[in-house]
Design a protein around this motif. Structure first.
Motif, PDB file in Angstrom:
ATOM      1  N   ALA B  34       0.842  -1.198   0.000  1.00 34.87           N
ATOM      2  CA  ALA B  34       0.000   0.000   0.000  1.00 34.87           C
ATOM      3  C   ALA B  34       0.875   1.245   0.000  1.00 34.87           C
ATOM      4  O   ALA B  34       1.979   1.242   0.553  1.00 34.87           O
ATOM      5  CB  ALA B  34      -0.902   0.002   1.231  1.00 34.87           C
ATOM      6  N   LEU B  35       0.367   2.313  -0.628  1.00 36.89           N
ATOM      7  CA  LEU B  35       1.053   3.600  -0.608  1.00 36.89           C
ATOM      8  C   LEU B  35       0.354   4.495   0.408  1.00 36.89           C
ATOM      9  O   LEU B  35      -0.875   4.601   0.391  1.00 36.89           O
ATOM     10  CB  LEU B  35       0.961   4.307  -1.967  1.00 36.89           C
ATOM     11  N   ILE B  36       1.130   5.119   1.290  1.00 36.68           N
ATOM     12  CA  ILE B  36       0.526   6.060   2.244  1.00 36.68           C
ATOM     13  C   ILE B  36       1.309   7.369   2.219  1.00 36.68           C
ATOM     14  O   ILE B  36       2.500   7.409   2.531  1.00 36.68           O
ATOM     15  CB  ILE B  36       0.481   5.473   3.676  1.00 36.68           C
ATOM     16  N   GLY B  37       0.624   8.443   1.826  1.00 35.03           N
ATOM     17  CA  GLY B  37       1.247   9.768   1.774  1.00 35.03           C
ATOM     18  C   GLY B  37       1.098  10.481   3.096  1.00 35.03           C
ATOM     19  O   GLY B  37       0.043  10.408   3.733  1.00 35.03           O
ATOM     20  N   ILE B  38       2.170  11.152   3.520  1.00 35.78           N
ATOM     21  CA  ILE B  38       2.112  11.903   4.778  1.00 35.78           C
ATOM     22  C   ILE B  38       1.518  13.279   4.495  1.00 35.78           C
ATOM     23  O   ILE B  38       2.002  14.007   3.625  1.00 35.78           O
ATOM     24  CB  ILE B  38       3.515  12.013   5.417  1.00 35.78           C
ATOM     25  N   GLN B  39       0.462  13.607   5.231  1.00 33.36           N
ATOM     26  CA  GLN B  39      -0.250  14.870   5.025  1.00 33.36           C
ATOM     27  C   GLN B  39       0.577  16.066   5.487  1.00 33.36           C
ATOM     28  O   GLN B  39       1.312  15.944   6.453  1.00 33.36           O
ATOM     29  CB  GLN B  39      -1.569  14.855   5.820  1.00 33.36           C
ATOM     30  N   PRO B  40       0.465  17.211   4.875  1.00 42.11           N
ATOM     31  CA  PRO B  40      -0.325  17.410   3.670  1.00 42.11           C
ATOM     32  C   PRO B  40       0.488  17.196   2.387  1.00 42.11           C
ATOM     33  O   PRO B  40      -0.019  16.710   1.407  1.00 42.11           O
ATOM     34  CB  PRO B  40      -0.725  18.884   3.784  1.00 42.11           C
ATOM     35  N   ARG B  41       1.798  17.523   2.397  1.00 42.57           N
ATOM     36  CA  ARG B  41       2.529  17.618   1.129  1.00 42.57           C
ATOM     37  C   ARG B  41       2.921  16.256   0.548  1.00 42.57           C
ATOM     38  O   ARG B  41       3.019  16.107  -0.665  1.00 42.57           O
ATOM     39  CB  ARG B  41       3.765  18.510   1.276  1.00 42.57           C
ATOM     40  N   ALA B  46       2.354  11.163  -3.295  1.00 44.25           N
ATOM     41  CA  ALA B  46       1.769   9.810  -3.288  1.00 44.25           C
ATOM     42  C   ALA B  46       0.695   9.675  -4.367  1.00 44.25           C
ATOM     43  O   ALA B  46       0.615   8.672  -5.067  1.00 44.25           O
ATOM     44  CB  ALA B  46       1.197   9.505  -1.904  1.00 44.25           C
ATOM     45  N   GLN B  47      -0.110  10.728  -4.482  1.00 42.09           N
ATOM     46  CA  GLN B  47      -1.192  10.724  -5.470  1.00 42.09           C
ATOM     47  C   GLN B  47      -0.625  10.631  -6.898  1.00 42.09           C
ATOM     48  O   GLN B  47      -1.157   9.895  -7.735  1.00 42.09           O
ATOM     49  CB  GLN B  47      -1.984  12.029  -5.324  1.00 42.09           C
ATOM     50  N   ARG B  48       0.449  11.358  -7.160  1.00 43.12           N
ATOM     51  CA  ARG B  48       1.080  11.312  -8.481  1.00 43.12           C
ATOM     52  C   ARG B  48       1.578   9.901  -8.799  1.00 43.12           C
ATOM     53  O   ARG B  48       1.359   9.381  -9.887  1.00 43.12           O
ATOM     54  CB  ARG B  48       2.279  12.270  -8.525  1.00 43.12           C
ATOM     55  N   LEU B  49       2.259   9.312  -7.814  1.00 41.91           N
ATOM     56  CA  LEU B  49       2.788   7.960  -8.034  1.00 41.91           C
ATOM     57  C   LEU B  49       1.646   6.969  -8.230  1.00 41.91           C
ATOM     58  O   LEU B  49       1.718   6.068  -9.067  1.00 41.91           O
ATOM     59  CB  LEU B  49       3.659   7.546  -6.837  1.00 41.91           C
ATOM     60  N   TYR B  50       0.586   7.167  -7.466  1.00 41.65           N
ATOM     61  CA  TYR B  50      -0.593   6.299  -7.575  1.00 41.65           C
ATOM     62  C   TYR B  50      -1.147   6.336  -9.011  1.00 41.65           C
ATOM     63  O   TYR B  50      -1.459   5.308  -9.605  1.00 41.65           O
ATOM     64  CB  TYR B  50      -1.644   6.767  -6.557  1.00 41.65           C
ATOM     65  N   LYS B 166       1.420  21.161  -9.236  1.00 46.50           N
ATOM     66  CA  LYS B 166       0.428  21.819 -10.093  1.00 46.50           C
ATOM     67  C   LYS B 166      -0.919  21.968  -9.402  1.00 46.50           C
ATOM     68  O   LYS B 166      -1.527  23.035  -9.407  1.00 46.50           O
ATOM     69  CB  LYS B 166       0.233  20.974 -11.366  1.00 46.50           C
ATOM     70  N   GLU B 167      -1.397  20.872  -8.779  1.00 44.94           N
ATOM     71  CA  GLU B 167      -2.733  20.876  -8.197  1.00 44.94           C
ATOM     72  C   GLU B 167      -2.863  21.807  -6.999  1.00 44.94           C
ATOM     73  O   GLU B 167      -3.956  22.221  -6.640  1.00 44.94           O
ATOM     74  CB  GLU B 167      -3.192  19.456  -7.830  1.00 44.94           C
ATOM     75  N   ASN B 168      -1.741  22.161  -6.379  1.00 43.54           N
ATOM     76  CA  ASN B 168      -1.798  23.001  -5.189  1.00 43.54           C
ATOM     77  C   ASN B 168      -1.156  24.369  -5.413  1.00 43.54           C
ATOM     78  O   ASN B 168      -1.642  25.374  -4.915  1.00 43.54           O
ATOM     79  CB  ASN B 168      -1.089  22.281  -4.035  1.00 43.54           C
ATOM     80  N   ASP B 169      -0.054  24.387  -6.165  1.00 42.15           N
ATOM     81  CA  ASP B 169       0.726  25.624  -6.302  1.00 42.15           C
ATOM     82  C   ASP B 169       0.753  26.159  -7.733  1.00 42.15           C
ATOM     83  O   ASP B 169       1.436  27.136  -8.015  1.00 42.15           O
ATOM     84  CB  ASP B 169       2.168  25.375  -5.834  1.00 42.15           C
ATOM     85  N   GLY B 170       0.076  25.496  -8.642  1.00 44.07           N
ATOM     86  CA  GLY B 170      -0.013  25.993 -10.018  1.00 44.07           C
ATOM     87  C   GLY B 170       1.098  25.529 -10.947  1.00 44.07           C
ATOM     88  O   GLY B 170       1.032  25.725 -12.151  1.00 44.07           O
ATOM     89  N   GLU B 171       2.177  24.957 -10.401  1.00 43.60           N
ATOM     90  CA  GLU B 171       3.271  24.454 -11.254  1.00 43.60           C
ATOM     91  C   GLU B 171       3.985  23.295 -10.551  1.00 43.60           C
ATOM     92  O   GLU B 171       3.930  23.166  -9.324  1.00 43.60           O
ATOM     93  CB  GLU B 171       4.287  25.577 -11.531  1.00 43.60           C
TER      94      GLU B 171
END
Lengths: 312, 179
Positions: B34-41, B46-50, B166-171
């Motif tokens: 399983a992949l678990i990303g540490i919040q928030p960053r 993790a989402q990208r790798l997923y 990109k999804e958070n900071d625009g780039e």
């Protein structure tokens, strides 16, 4: 991120709307935590909390104690009946003696209104009011409003009626403050003798007819008839109270829509509420109990964050 | 404050592809991983790798979660800033799983220590690995090292690494900021 505007939780009156939202958002995270296999976090492991109960309580004390344990705080418990208070010691002396044991936070229930405010002027520890006479019970109001928010998503614009002994109820007063701050519409309903004069000045309407109040509202918060706080007779008999202000299933069935039932407990089954209503699918009484732990964890966590490590 | 571009969006993408490839080499079909990303960053990474593992490798049943570590941090009541808790979303059993913990920057190692404690509240994984995009290798306070790493960065103490998504900071970009 903003922190609480206060260092003590003495009453809802002293909180801002932002404080309420911050407490609820923090409670959301704690609610998730208390549903994990291991429900404990180490946040408050260097904090000592004294639970000072100068008045009897079961559910509030248990809820606070559980919340403290789940935050890993060290706790000491005190009840007035088995203490030097019975020997004539003053409140400040009692608390100062406990604080001398390096206690950081005090959770206090006291029969006298304003006891928490009085104490906060004399001691440096963070105080949480767990009920002061007929004045305020802020954590109960927070968990009540949180339960409404959880069920409806938002409290703003919701119609809530508080039913029963408004006069002797600290829950009613704290609820009114919290609900009004968040933009809810509030009515109170009960016998004339148990509705305080000038209650409208708090922005609530008074309705003496239970059926009309229930038809108007989306949520009914039933209050316990507090026989122990009544020095006088406020209504002719319990039987008459039940007939006029008791909520039963037959009455709810006459309404045009189902309403949500709340009760801070302990319930006098068959008095303010019948069992079939208390245990019905529209009752969120047990959700209130569960949310109580999350809310108290949030309050203690947020207040503890204001006690700086090196001030100890 | 000055800033220097460490990695562009294109370079980040190449690194993400390489990290995904390394994960597949070790975890194969991710049946018990399983992949678990540490919040928030870390959750963004993790989402990208997923998505890469899902799209390019067809691992659509991959278990993915987000872990908030706020209540497990060891700096509570030490800083001036209030710590804001984020959402934790782990809707699978971690017991006996091979968990890949994911964070954007590995600095002192204290966040990872907190994450290891937090993860134990969900059960006992059989193995925990660490994946980071940036390893500030000379800044560690604790003996923690990544199993998968995007880029090693040597930065002095008044510099910090800013990872933009990109999804958070625009780039997509990584900067070395000088305070």
């Amino acid at each position: 991120m903003k922190e609480l505007s206060v260092s003590n939780l003495l009453g809802i009156k002293y909180l801002t709307t932002e404080d309420l939202h911050l407490i609820f958002e923090t409670a959301d995270q704690f609610k998730e935590i208390i549903n994990r296999p291991i429900k404990k976090v180490p946040s408050l492991r260097d904090i000592t909390i004294a639970n000072l109960f100068f008045e009897n309580s079961t559910r509030t004390r248990l809820s606070f104690e559980l919340a403290e344990k789940r935050l890993s705080a060290d706790i000491i418990n005190f009840s007035a009946s088995s203490s030097s208070v019975t020997k004539g010691e003053t409140l400040v002396d009692t608390v100062n003696n406990i604080l001398a044991m390096k206690v950081d936070m005090v959770v206090m229930r006291h029969p006298n209104p304003g006891a928490g405010v009085f104490l906060s002027k004399h001691i440096g520890a963070s105080i949480i009011n767990a009920g002061d006479g007929a004045h305020e019970h802020p954590t109960q109001a927070l968990l009540d409003v949180y339960s409404i928010r959880e069920k409806y998503g938002d409290v703003k614009g919701k119609k809530i009626v508080i039913i029963g002994d408004i006069m002797h109820s600290r829950v009613a007063l704290s609820n009114i403050f919290a609900l009004k701050k968040l933009g809810a519409k509030v009515k109170v309903c009960g016998p004339n003798s148990l509705i305080p004069k000038h209650i409208e000045s708090l922005g609530v309407e008074v309705e003496y007819n239970l059926a009309a109040a229930l038809e108007w509202c989306e949520i009914a918060n039933m209050l316990r008839v507090q026989h122990e706080r009544m020095e006088h007779s406020y209504f002719p008999s319990t039987r008459e109270y039940v007939q006029q202000y008791g909520v039963n299933k037959a009455l709810l069935d006459t309404l045009s829509k189902p309403i949500t039932i709340m009760h801070p407990g302990p319930i006098n089954r068959g008095v303010e509420i019948t069992s079939d209503v208390a245990d019905s699918e529209h009752s969120i009484i047990l959700n209130q109990v569960e949310n109580g732990v999350a809310i108290r964890m949030a309050v203690m966590y947020l207040l503890a964050s204001k006690i700086k490590q090196y001030e100890n | 404050m000055s800033q220097k571009l460490l990695l562009s969006g294109k370079e980040i993408n190449i690194i993400l592809q390489r990290l995904a490839c390394q994960l597949v080499e070790n975890h194969k079909d991710f049946q018990n991983s399983a992949l678990i990303g540490i919040q928030p960053r870390g959750s963004f990474l993790a989402q990208r790798l997923y998505h890469i593992l899902d799209k390019d490798y067809g691992l659509n049943a991959l278990k993915f979660g987000k872990l908030d570590i706020t209540f497990y941090r060891d700096d509570f009541r030490r800083g001036d800033k209030m710590l804001k808790a984020n959402e934790t979303e782990i809707d699978f059993i971690v017991e006996n799983k091979n968990v890949v913990l994911i964070d954007d920057v590995l600095f002192t190692g204290r966040s990872i220590r907190s994450a290891l404690t937090a993860l134990q509240s969900f059960g006992r994984p059989s193995k925990i690995e660490l994946l980071t995009l940036i390893d500030r290798r000379f800044s560690r306070h604790l003996p923690i090292q990544p199993d998968y790493n995007g880029r090693k960065v040597d930065a002095i103490n008044d510099e910090h690494v800013k990872v933009c998504w990109k999804e958070n900071d625009g780039e997509d970009a990584i900067y070395l900021m000088n305070n």
